[in-house]
Design an enzyme around this catalytic site. Structure first.
Site, PDB file in Angstrom:
ATOM      1  N   LYS A  66      11.753  23.815   0.737  1.00  0.00           N
ATOM      2  CA  LYS A  66      12.350  25.012   1.736  1.00  0.00           C
ATOM      3  C   LYS A  66      11.848  25.953   0.484  1.00  0.00           C
ATOM      4  O   LYS A  66      12.932  25.910  -0.914  1.00  0.00           O
ATOM      5  CB  LYS A  66      13.434  24.908   1.976  1.00  0.00           C
ATOM      6  CG  LYS A  66      13.402  23.711   3.299  1.00  0.00           C
ATOM      7  CD  LYS A  66      14.587  23.403   4.207  1.00  0.00           C
ATOM      8  CE  LYS A  66      13.905  22.626   5.300  1.00  0.00           C
ATOM      9  NZ  LYS A  66      15.483  22.442   5.880  1.00  0.00           N
ATOM     10  N   GLY A 124      21.149  19.040  -8.715  1.00  0.00           N
ATOM     11  CA  GLY A 124      21.959  20.204  -8.324  1.00  0.00           C
ATOM     12  C   GLY A 124      22.650  20.313  -9.470  1.00  0.00           C
ATOM     13  O   GLY A 124      22.233  22.462  -9.422  1.00  0.00           O
ATOM     14  N   GLY A 132      14.190  15.926  -9.008  1.00  0.00           N
ATOM     15  CA  GLY A 132      13.739  14.428  -8.732  1.00  0.00           C
ATOM     16  C   GLY A 132      12.179  13.977  -8.734  1.00  0.00           C
ATOM     17  O   GLY A 132      12.384  13.102  -9.596  1.00  0.00           O
ATOM     18  N   ARG A 179      20.191   6.110 -16.219  1.00  0.00           N
ATOM     19  CA  ARG A 179      20.760   7.328 -16.493  1.00  0.00           C
ATOM     20  C   ARG A 179      22.114   6.519 -17.467  1.00  0.00           C
ATOM     21  O   ARG A 179      22.248   7.214 -18.300  1.00  0.00           O
ATOM     22  CB  ARG A 179      21.810   7.957 -15.459  1.00  0.00           C
ATOM     23  CG  ARG A 179      21.162   8.875 -14.247  1.00  0.00           C
ATOM     24  CD  ARG A 179      21.593   8.622 -13.215  1.00  0.00           C
ATOM     25  NE  ARG A 179      20.773  10.311 -12.560  1.00  0.00           N
ATOM     26  CZ  ARG A 179      21.153  10.572 -10.925  1.00  0.00           C
ATOM     27  NH1 ARG A 179      21.888   9.763 -10.533  1.00  0.00           N
ATOM     28  NH2 ARG A 179      20.655  11.315 -10.760  1.00  0.00           N
TER      29      ARG A 179
END
Length: 417
Positions: free
Chosen positions: A219, A398, A375, A36
């Site tokens: 999920k 996100g 990720g 990053r």
């Protein structure tokens, strides 16, 4: 008015730049992955090369108070090394007026962790668990009121604002969504943000067909909106990982002890029906590597995905599934991948995810546009040495998910307004 970083005149100006330096640190406060930081360097160097100075702001972790382990002072030396100039440090992001004002062209200042202040996120802290609704409402109003002063102070340090933190673009925080309004004619995206926005537009707005989305993860509930939005855009939808077993069960398959969400079976059936109606091909796992316990050392066997024995659970996509998926990937012109197709963190069950990474690299070599986000997906292409063999690797988890859901991201909208 949004400016362009390539044409903007930074000479003699101070730029306040929102980056995402939320990097992992070990117990000795050493950076274990500086991706990053490195990805933000082109933007910061552009300002300095143009005769400007930079005030760098970021968060680190999720502190609820001022804690040394979350201090950005631990990364100052490494940022200096990457940037090629000594980076000064302000140990309070709200009391850096003098340091910011003293910056000369070519100099850099890193502010302390923005999230040491509740005002950055705009959420009250330290409320008693039994606080009444009125107390919660009053606390929230107080933080919102002080948030304006928090943002105004940050804005006062600089002449222009650059948002280069895609990883936080989905957050309506002080430094991402509110500060831009103080620079109506001097706000812009950094190179990283420009790259991320272009990559998302390439798959959501300008995709060449056939277009395939590979959506994995554990999920269905975390990716339901993504799946629904993808049905409007793709020709093929590969559903892998733990979330696939909800779909297998919805179709009457036996899934043993595999992860699934019974309450989402109606939505899974709805997605399958909608896909058929729209002519979208859905590819679930045909064959699964199952284990008798959730462990790297478990006994394993390969079985059809709809015939998993009781006491066994699906852990990775089997070779037959991967062969079908490979054919789909290699016949596509655009491929989006978000989420692992197995329990990637365990080496015994990482093959499926690593194979997808290899297939994407091959597809890219044949001319496909490939975007990797999330990720574990990013970790897989990196581990395989393929990060530079796919079209784009996203830095946002996100933020990427919300973009794929079709949402406007606050950090992007604020600069465009």
């Amino acid at each position: 008015m949004q400016q362009n970083i390539d044409s903007y005149d930074f000479n003699g100006k101070r730029a306040i730049v929102r980056v995402d330096f939320n990097v992992p640190l070990n117990d000795k406060f050493e950076i274990t992955d500086d991706t990053r930081i490195r990805r933000a360097m082109p933007t910061l160097k552009k300002v300095l090369a143009g005769g400007g100075s930079v005030i760098i702001m970021s968060h680190l972790g999720r502190p609820k108070k001022v804690e040394d382990k979350f201090s950005l002072r631990h990364i100052v030396d490494h940022v200096s090394e990457c940037l090629g100039v000594p980076v000064q440090f302000a140990d309070d992001c709200q009391k850096a007026q003098a340091q910011a004002a003293a910056l000369k062209p070519g100099e850099a200042l890193l502010l302390e962790n923005l999230r040491f202040y509740a005002e950055e996120e705009g959420k009250p802290r330290g409320l008693a668990e039994d606080a009444s609704d009125d107390e919660k409402k009053a606390a929230k109003a107080a933080v919102k009121a002080s948030q304006k002063e928090f943002v105004k102070t940050l804005a006062s340090y600089a002449d222009c604002y650059i948002n280069d933190a895609f990883g936080t673009a989905h957050r309506a925080h002080g430094s991402t969504a509110l500060i831009a309004s103080y620079f109506p004619d001097d706000k812009m995206f950094g190179y990283l943000m420009e790259g991320e926005i272009k990559a998302i537009d390439n798959v959501l707005k300008n995709a060449q067909h056939p277009f395939t989305a590979i959506i994995g993860g554990s999920k269905v509930s975390s990716k339901l909106a993504v799946l629904e939005n993808m049905l409007e855009k793709v020709d093929n939808l590969i559903i892998g990982g733990g979330m696939g077993y909800t779909f297998v069960k919805a179709q009457g398959g036996r899934i043993g002890n595999s992860l699934h969400e019974d309450e989402l079976i109606p939505q899974a059936l709805e997605i399958l029906a909608k896909a058929e109606e729209k002519g979208v091909n859905i590819y679930l796992s045909k064959q699964t590597l199952v284990a008798d316990e959730f462990s790297n050392e478990a006994r394993t066997q390969l079985v059809p995905s709809s015939e998993i024995p009781d006491g066994w659970e699906g852990m990775d996509a089997g070779p037959e599934s991967l062969a079908v998926w490979k054919d789909v990937i290699l016949s596509s012109k655009t491929v989006l991948w978000n989420g692992p197709v197995g329990v990637f963190e365990m080496s015994a069950f990482a093959n499926g995810t690593l194979t997808i990474a290899r297939d994407l690299a091959e597809a890219t070599g044949k001319g496909a546009y490939t975007l990797v986000g999330g990720g574990d997906s990013v970790a897989a292409v990196t581990r395989m040495g393929f990060a530079d063999k796919v079209s784009y690797v996203s830095t946002g988890g996100g933020a990427m998910l919300e973009a794929l859901e079709g949402k406007d991201l606050p950090g992007i909208a604020a600069v465009r307004e």
